[in-house]
Design a protein around this motif. Structure first.
Motif, PDB file in Angstrom:
ATOM      1  N   GLU A   1      14.413   2.691 -11.262  1.00 41.04           N
ATOM      2  CA  GLU A   1      13.869   3.773 -10.686  1.00 41.04           C
ATOM      3  C   GLU A   1      12.983   3.577  -9.491  1.00 41.04           C
ATOM      4  OE1 GLU A   1      12.646   6.955 -13.092  1.00 41.04           O
ATOM      5  OE2 GLU A   1      14.512   6.868 -14.419  1.00 41.04           O
ATOM      6  N   HIS A   2      12.345   2.289  -9.663  1.00 42.59           N
ATOM      7  CA  HIS A   2      11.188   1.988  -8.654  1.00 42.59           C
ATOM      8  C   HIS A   2      11.392   0.653  -8.157  1.00 42.59           C
ATOM      9  CE1 HIS A   2       9.116   5.663  -9.258  1.00 42.59           C
ATOM     10  NE2 HIS A   2       9.313   5.610 -10.370  1.00 42.59           N
ATOM     11  N   PRO A   3      12.446   0.192  -7.585  1.00 43.31           N
ATOM     12  CA  PRO A   3      12.788  -1.211  -7.061  1.00 43.31           C
ATOM     13  C   PRO A   3      11.521  -1.458  -5.906  1.00 43.31           C
ATOM     14  CG  PRO A   3      14.539   0.342  -6.140  1.00 43.31           C
ATOM     15  CD  PRO A   3      13.831   0.924  -7.162  1.00 43.31           C
ATOM     16  N   GLU A   4      10.935  -0.563  -5.641  1.00 40.10           N
ATOM     17  CA  GLU A   4       9.874  -0.944  -4.357  1.00 40.10           C
ATOM     18  C   GLU A   4       8.687  -1.365  -4.900  1.00 40.10           C
ATOM     19  OE1 GLU A   4       9.207   3.617  -5.763  1.00 40.10           O
ATOM     20  OE2 GLU A   4      10.986   2.139  -5.439  1.00 40.10           O
ATOM     21  N   TYR A   5       8.621  -1.195  -6.264  1.00 44.03           N
ATOM     22  CA  TYR A   5       7.270  -1.944  -6.836  1.00 44.03           C
ATOM     23  C   TYR A   5       7.595  -3.478  -7.094  1.00 44.03           C
ATOM     24  CZ  TYR A   5       6.184   2.769  -9.113  1.00 44.03           C
ATOM     25  OH  TYR A   5       5.672   3.946  -9.192  1.00 44.03           O
ATOM     26  N   PHE A   6       8.660  -3.836  -6.800  1.00 44.47           N
ATOM     27  CA  PHE A   6       8.976  -5.374  -6.883  1.00 44.47           C
ATOM     28  C   PHE A   6       8.955  -6.066  -5.568  1.00 44.47           C
ATOM     29  CE2 PHE A   6      10.241  -3.179 -10.767  1.00 44.47           C
ATOM     30  CZ  PHE A   6       9.637  -4.015 -11.535  1.00 44.47           C
ATOM     31  N   ALA A   7       8.908  -7.417  -5.550  1.00 43.17           N
ATOM     32  CA  ALA A   7       8.935  -8.382  -4.280  1.00 43.17           C
ATOM     33  C   ALA A   7      10.226  -8.031  -3.525  1.00 43.17           C
ATOM     34  CB  ALA A   7       8.620  -9.737  -4.637  1.00 43.17           C
TER      35      ALA A   7
ATOM     36  N   GLN B   1       8.035 -11.614  -7.952  1.00 46.96           N
ATOM     37  CA  GLN B   1       6.366 -11.064  -7.981  1.00 46.96           C
ATOM     38  C   GLN B   1       6.563  -9.675  -7.739  1.00 46.96           C
ATOM     39  OE1 GLN B   1       4.696 -13.154  -9.345  1.00 46.96           O
ATOM     40  NE2 GLN B   1       5.667 -15.295  -8.722  1.00 46.96           N
ATOM     41  N   LEU B   2       5.414  -8.941  -7.607  1.00 44.13           N
ATOM     42  CA  LEU B   2       5.170  -7.528  -7.248  1.00 44.13           C
ATOM     43  C   LEU B   2       4.964  -7.202  -5.914  1.00 44.13           C
ATOM     44  CD1 LEU B   2       3.123  -6.349 -10.525  1.00 44.13           C
ATOM     45  CD2 LEU B   2       5.765  -6.367 -10.172  1.00 44.13           C
ATOM     46  N   CYS B   3       5.139  -5.960  -5.391  1.00 48.31           N
ATOM     47  CA  CYS B   3       4.655  -5.546  -4.164  1.00 48.31           C
ATOM     48  C   CYS B   3       3.328  -4.946  -4.006  1.00 48.31           C
ATOM     49  CB  CYS B   3       5.706  -4.553  -3.546  1.00 48.31           C
ATOM     50  SG  CYS B   3       5.374  -4.048  -1.959  1.00 48.31           S
ATOM     51  N   LEU B   4       2.473  -5.795  -3.847  1.00 49.38           N
ATOM     52  CA  LEU B   4       1.006  -5.875  -4.011  1.00 49.38           C
ATOM     53  C   LEU B   4       0.564  -4.580  -2.899  1.00 49.38           C
ATOM     54  CD1 LEU B   4      -0.540  -8.967  -5.402  1.00 49.38           C
ATOM     55  CD2 LEU B   4       0.373  -7.012  -6.554  1.00 49.38           C
ATOM     56  N   SER B   5       1.292  -4.391  -1.875  1.00 51.16           N
ATOM     57  CA  SER B   5       0.827  -3.335  -0.774  1.00 51.16           C
ATOM     58  C   SER B   5       1.348  -2.000  -1.263  1.00 51.16           C
ATOM     59  CB  SER B   5       1.438  -3.792   0.452  1.00 51.16           C
ATOM     60  OG  SER B   5       2.715  -3.851   0.686  1.00 51.16           O
ATOM     61  N   ASN B   6       2.028  -2.000  -2.168  1.00 55.55           N
ATOM     62  CA  ASN B   6       2.614  -0.515  -2.514  1.00 55.55           C
ATOM     63  C   ASN B   6       1.463   0.104  -3.721  1.00 55.55           C
ATOM     64  OD1 ASN B   6       3.876   1.586  -4.552  1.00 55.55           O
ATOM     65  ND2 ASN B   6       5.675   0.753  -3.150  1.00 55.55           N
ATOM     66  N   ARG B   7       0.813   1.320  -3.025  1.00 55.06           N
ATOM     67  CA  ARG B   7      -0.037   1.918  -3.685  1.00 55.06           C
ATOM     68  C   ARG B   7       0.381   2.451  -5.111  1.00 55.06           C
ATOM     69  NH1 ARG B   7      -4.093  -0.080  -3.358  1.00 55.06           N
ATOM     70  NH2 ARG B   7      -5.075   1.629  -4.418  1.00 55.06           N
ATOM     71  N   ASP B   8       1.520   2.959  -5.089  1.00 54.47           N
ATOM     72  CA  ASP B   8       2.117   3.457  -6.523  1.00 54.47           C
ATOM     73  C   ASP B   8       2.084   2.286  -7.352  1.00 54.47           C
ATOM     74  OD1 ASP B   8       2.209   5.963  -5.447  1.00 54.47           O
ATOM     75  OD2 ASP B   8       4.131   5.892  -4.895  1.00 54.47           O
TER      76      ASP B   8
ATOM     77  N   CYS C   1       7.614  -8.042   2.435  1.00 55.81           N
ATOM     78  CA  CYS C   1       7.833  -6.893   3.020  1.00 55.81           C
ATOM     79  C   CYS C   1       6.686  -6.775   4.103  1.00 55.81           C
ATOM     80  CB  CYS C   1       7.551  -5.607   2.045  1.00 55.81           C
ATOM     81  SG  CYS C   1       6.066  -5.348   1.501  1.00 55.81           S
ATOM     82  N   GLU C   2       6.880  -5.991   5.102  1.00 52.81           N
ATOM     83  CA  GLU C   2       5.972  -5.657   6.259  1.00 52.81           C
ATOM     84  C   GLU C   2       4.633  -5.644   5.865  1.00 52.81           C
ATOM     85  OE1 GLU C   2       5.436  -3.111  10.216  1.00 52.81           O
ATOM     86  OE2 GLU C   2       7.286  -2.895   9.101  1.00 52.81           O
ATOM     87  N   ASN C   3       4.424  -4.604   4.812  1.00 52.41           N
ATOM     88  CA  ASN C   3       3.029  -4.492   4.583  1.00 52.41           C
ATOM     89  C   ASN C   3       2.385  -5.532   3.837  1.00 52.41           C
ATOM     90  OD1 ASN C   3       2.972  -1.756   5.981  1.00 52.41           O
ATOM     91  ND2 ASN C   3       3.712  -0.758   3.878  1.00 52.41           N
ATOM     92  N   CYS C   4       2.917  -6.165   2.993  1.00 53.96           N
ATOM     93  CA  CYS C   4       2.592  -7.470   2.230  1.00 53.96           C
ATOM     94  C   CYS C   4       2.050  -8.561   3.264  1.00 53.96           C
ATOM     95  CB  CYS C   4       3.387  -7.784   1.265  1.00 53.96           C
ATOM     96  SG  CYS C   4       3.225  -6.771  -0.242  1.00 53.96           S
ATOM     97  N   GLN C   5       3.074  -8.514   4.276  1.00 59.41           N
ATOM     98  CA  GLN C   5       2.965  -9.624   5.388  1.00 59.41           C
ATOM     99  C   GLN C   5       1.593  -9.415   6.249  1.00 59.41           C
ATOM    100  OE1 GLN C   5       4.587 -12.313   5.999  1.00 59.41           O
ATOM    101  NE2 GLN C   5       6.591 -12.236   5.165  1.00 59.41           N
ATOM    102  N   LYS C   6       1.030  -8.138   6.356  1.00 56.07           N
ATOM    103  CA  LYS C   6      -0.021  -7.737   7.038  1.00 56.07           C
ATOM    104  C   LYS C   6      -1.110  -8.282   6.237  1.00 56.07           C
ATOM    105  CE  LYS C   6       1.733  -3.745   9.402  1.00 56.07           C
ATOM    106  NZ  LYS C   6       1.752  -2.395   9.847  1.00 56.07           N
ATOM    107  N   LEU C   7      -1.008  -7.996   4.881  1.00 57.04           N
ATOM    108  CA  LEU C   7      -2.286  -8.629   3.998  1.00 57.04           C
ATOM    109  C   LEU C   7      -2.336 -10.163   3.949  1.00 57.04           C
ATOM    110  CD1 LEU C   7      -1.812  -6.397   0.671  1.00 57.04           C
ATOM    111  CD2 LEU C   7      -3.438  -6.168   2.634  1.00 57.04           C
ATOM    112  N   TYR C   8      -1.076 -10.731   4.127  1.00 55.17           N
ATOM    113  CA  TYR C   8      -1.142 -12.226   4.189  1.00 55.17           C
ATOM    114  C   TYR C   8      -2.166 -12.676   5.447  1.00 55.17           C
ATOM    115  CZ  TYR C   8       2.448 -11.754   0.927  1.00 55.17           C
ATOM    116  OH  TYR C   8       3.357 -11.245  -0.218  1.00 55.17           O
ATOM    117  N   GLU C   9      -1.801 -11.940   6.579  1.00 52.28           N
ATOM    118  CA  GLU C   9      -2.295 -12.260   7.913  1.00 52.28           C
ATOM    119  C   GLU C   9      -3.719 -11.700   7.734  1.00 52.28           C
ATOM    120  OE1 GLU C   9       0.231  -9.915  10.965  1.00 52.28           O
ATOM    121  OE2 GLU C   9       1.881 -11.141   9.894  1.00 52.28           O
ATOM    122  N   LYS C  10      -4.071 -10.676   7.142  1.00 53.32           N
ATOM    123  CA  LYS C  10      -5.607 -10.296   7.153  1.00 53.32           C
ATOM    124  C   LYS C  10      -6.456 -11.193   6.446  1.00 53.32           C
ATOM    125  CE  LYS C  10      -8.394  -6.547   5.663  1.00 53.32           C
ATOM    126  NZ  LYS C  10      -8.300  -5.117   4.737  1.00 53.32           N
ATOM    127  N   TYR C  11      -5.772 -11.940   5.462  1.00 52.06           N
ATOM    128  CA  TYR C  11      -6.781 -12.712   4.750  1.00 52.06           C
ATOM    129  C   TYR C  11      -6.427 -14.233   4.855  1.00 52.06           C
ATOM    130  CZ  TYR C  11      -7.852  -8.390   2.237  1.00 52.06           C
ATOM    131  OH  TYR C  11      -8.289  -7.233   2.095  1.00 52.06           O
TER     132      TYR C  11
END
Length: 749
Positions: A209-215, A226-233, A268-278
């Protein structure tokens, strides 16, 4: 329980203490002292008193009383910090770690006290080992000297550990008595321990039901990545599920929220942004850990700096209650980390993390997982590596050995590592020498010779030779496992056996100590074509298995069974299963192969990543083992097409070959194997085909035989085609990435 007795008078003098030391305890059955415990003290203090009472009885045959009050005209052995004078109490209280303890002789009395009650037990065992000559070798084996006279030394010393958390991951850590003797920490404070994403967000519950939770890896979500750590849910689910577990075990302090044991991080695009930020992937994981740590401020949230998260981030700092579990899985063990050019990146990462936090758990590896029974001479790097971690803000040390299994010299190794984790400045040579001398008796000089020779032979080649935790004996045939050295190890162990045959205890220990030398001799023999160690002999024009080698193999299995060794490697291969595997290989190697003088040409390109000699690997009488890195010819993202020229027409009715199944390494069986023949090398017709079965999705590595039979045929040319799936299938975490097929020997009959 095995015990050995010697004269304590000699031992005490060896340690530099005379029997005229300050506190006389027992002499010629006369009692001069009593053990005193505060009547209101912790149960651990009373346990410490009973341990001391028990060992003094075993040493002297005299029973000391345990009192809660003192008796006049007696010396007193006080246990517990309530008896300490202000000066000694202050010395102990200022120590940083709770495991600290003190041994003190004062005013004809003796004091054993811990900062905390467990320290009382540590103090008793320290007195017994360091000043009275007792030793706890293994869970079941110890050494207790015998004497009719005991005096305690004149001393005033505080003992404090270099690390407050110390775990050598060997059999001893599971036994309470061994653990207490060697001051080994438990995992009792941990609610969850390592690789926990899969437990906190189970794919079976959430993925559908929530594949978006996963990498997101490539163009799809992976349920076993792994998990998609940029996903707030996802973060809310992660925190809620952890909270439920904490409610179930509110007393636990440490909670691991950490990656699964694979790579496959989210792209995913949002996780990539986190990698770039840090500045690196680990930044996203520290952001996650910090958020969870803020939610549970009274807990320690542990997360992994492991493989793709090992590099320290920028622009973010772990909170005080975020624990960094820093792992050395990739590192070489032939040289110390600080001195090894191959470990430069690892050393930099360690230094970078140490600038960010002093809450670091170092997970180091000190055993060879692929082959527990391979000689693994890494003792020379244990001390410098532990010092390196101590000097870089590491306060928790986990040395992963063979767990509940046994590996090369692991009895000595767990003993030494326990000492080093308490005091990294201990004299390693003295500790090893003392252990070997007491443990192996008359065979000690030969075991020491084996120890020294394996280590020096590796050290001589350490600049070029890696010592890998996923290695095999054949990897070290230019270093400490040359054929000449293997023969020498056999001779050393034979001599060790011969001198203790009348000593049942030491004889069993020597039998176990020789098993790695025997294993390496056998394993290298059937994986190489060396003339010094051969499994086959020529007899009456036929190649046969040497019966002497079969006898060695049988004895290897017998010794494993006799000495309690149940596993050859981390995956649980049993000695008997290893024997069967070797015999099956030898059966192939001794077959009368009609390809013997054939010319073999590869019509597709084999991979240069694991060179084994190209086409000649298919006809060299070397059968692949359970590791793709030797004696297997590999094809990446490519079919295998082989042309065989027999030079003349020959009759045959079967073709055999093995293919490797190692899904964890992206190695699959071919979809189909087809045999075609021709007399002119131009026009071929099909004789037989066989489909590969990839339905077993377990990660157990197997060598799978492909046997194609047909009516007797006469031909000069044979074409063998193995169709690869080329890319990993959809169910595999490497989906869409290049896959492999590996084969070894072609046998034509």
């Amino acid at each position: 329980m095995k015990t050995v007795f010697v004269n304590l008078f000699i031992l005490l003098n060896l340690f530099g203490f005379s029997l005229n030391a300050q506190v006389k305890v027992i002499k010629n059955d006369e009692i001069f002292a009593e053990i005193v415990v505060d009547g209101s003290s912790d149960s651990l203090s009373l346990k410490a008193a009973k341990i001391l009472q028990s060992y003094l009885f075993k040493i002297t045959g005299v029973h000391l009383n345990i009192q809660d009050t003192t008796t006049a005209d007696m010396y007193h052995i006080f246990i517990g910090n309530s008896f300490l004078a202000t000066e000694e109490e202050i010395k102990l209280s200022v120590e940083e770690y709770d495991d600290a303890f003190i041994l003190c002789s004062k005013n004809n009395n003796f004091y054993l006290a811990g900062k905390k009650p467990m320290g009382d037990i540590y103090a008793v065992y320290a007195l017994l080992e360091e000043y009275m000559g007792c030793m706890k070798f293994t869970v079941d084996e110890k050494y207790i000297p015998s004497s009719d006279e005991v005096s305690f030394p004149e001393i005033d010393k505080v003992f404090s550990p270099a690390f407050p958390f110390r775990v050598p991951h060997f059999p001893g850590r599971y036994d309470p008595d061994f653990r207490e003797w060697h001051r080994i920490s438990t995992l009792d404070d941990w609610g969850m321990f390592v690789h926990t994403f899969q437990h906190l967000v189970p794919p079976g519950e959430y993925f559908k039901e929530h594949p978006e939770y996963f990498a997101l890896v490539g163009n799809r979500r992976l349920q076993d990545g792994q998990l998609c750590l940029s996903n707030r849910d996802l973060m809310r689910v992660l925190i809620d599920n952890l909270g439920k577990r904490i409610e179930e075990q509110p007393d636990k302090i440490y909670w691991s929220v950490s990656t699964n044991d694979c790579i496959n991080y989210c792209e995913c695009e949002n996780c990539q942004k986190l990698y770039e930020k840090y500045g690196t992937i680990s930044g996203a994981y520290i952001q996650m850990a910090n958020e969870i740590a803020r939610t549970f401020p009274d807990k320690q949230i542990s997360t992994l700096a492991y493989q793709f998260t090992r590099t320290a981030p920028v622009n973010i700092v772990p909170l005080d209650n975020v624990n960094i579990m820093f792992c050395s899985i990739e590192c070489n063990r032939s040289m110390s980390l600080a001195d090894d050019p191959r470990s430069t990146d690892f050393v930099k990462d360690m230094k970078d993390w140490s600038q960010l936090t002093n809450n670091i758990f170092a997970w180091d590896y000190v055993v060879q997982f692929k082959n527990y029974l391979t000689p693994f001479p890494n003792f020379h790097v244990l001390q410098p590596n532990i010092r390196f971690f101590r000097d870089h803000n590491v306060n928790m040390m986990f040395q992963q050995g063979n767990g509940a299994s046994w590996s090369d010299l692991s009895d000595i190794k767990q003993y030494l590592i326990a000492k080093l984790l308490w005091d990294p400045e201990v004299n390693v040579d003295s500790v090893v020498t003392r252990f070997i001398n007491k443990y192996y008796g008359e065979a000690a000089p030969y075991i020491r010779q084996y120890y020294d020779l394996t280590h020096q032979s590796l050290i001589d080649k350490q600049q070029k030779q890696d010592l890998n935790i996923y290695g095999f004996p054949v990897f070290y045939t230019d270093a400490h496992l040359t054929p000449q050295l293997l023969i020498q190890y056999q001779q050393i162990m034979d001599r060790a056996e011969s001198v203790v045959q009348e000593d049942n205890v030491c004889y069993e220990r020597v039998l176990r100590a020789r098993i790695p030398a025997d294993f390496a001799y056998l394993d290298i023999g059937h994986n190489t074509n060396n003339d010094l160690i051969k499994w086959t002999i020529e007899k009456n024009g036929k190649v046969e298995i040497d019966p002497l080698m079969i006898a060695k193999l049988d004895r290897f299995v017998e010794l494993c069974e006799r000495t309690g060794i149940r596993k050859v490697n981390e995956r649980g291969l049993k000695p008997e299963e290893y024997r069967n595997f070797v015999l099956r290989k030898l059966d192939w190697q001794t077959k009368k192969n009609k390809l013997q003088d054939a010319e073999i040409t590869l019509l597709t390109k084999d991979s240069p990543k694991y060179p084994v000699g190209g086409a000649q690997a298919l006809n060299d009488r070397l059968i692949g083992g359970l590791e793709f890195q030797f004696n297997w010819l590999g094809f990446e993202d490519e079919d295998m097409i082989v042309l065989v020229d027999l030079k003349e027409q020959k009759e045959f009715s079967r073709v055999q070959m093995n293919f490797l199944k190692a899904f964890d390494s992206w190695v699959f069986l071919p979809l189909n194997v087809k045999i075609e023949v021709s007399n002119d090398g131009e026009v071929f017709h099909e004789l037989a085909s066989m489909e590969g079965d990839n339905s077993d999705r377990s990660f157990l590595v197997k060598s799978i035989p492909f046997l194609l039979t047909f009516d007797k045929t006469s031909a000069r040319y044979i074409k063998i085609t193995a169709i690869s799936m080329r890319t990993c299938p959809e169910w595999h975490r490497g989906y869409g990435k290049p896959s492999w097929i590996f084969t070894d020997e072609i046998v034509l009959e």
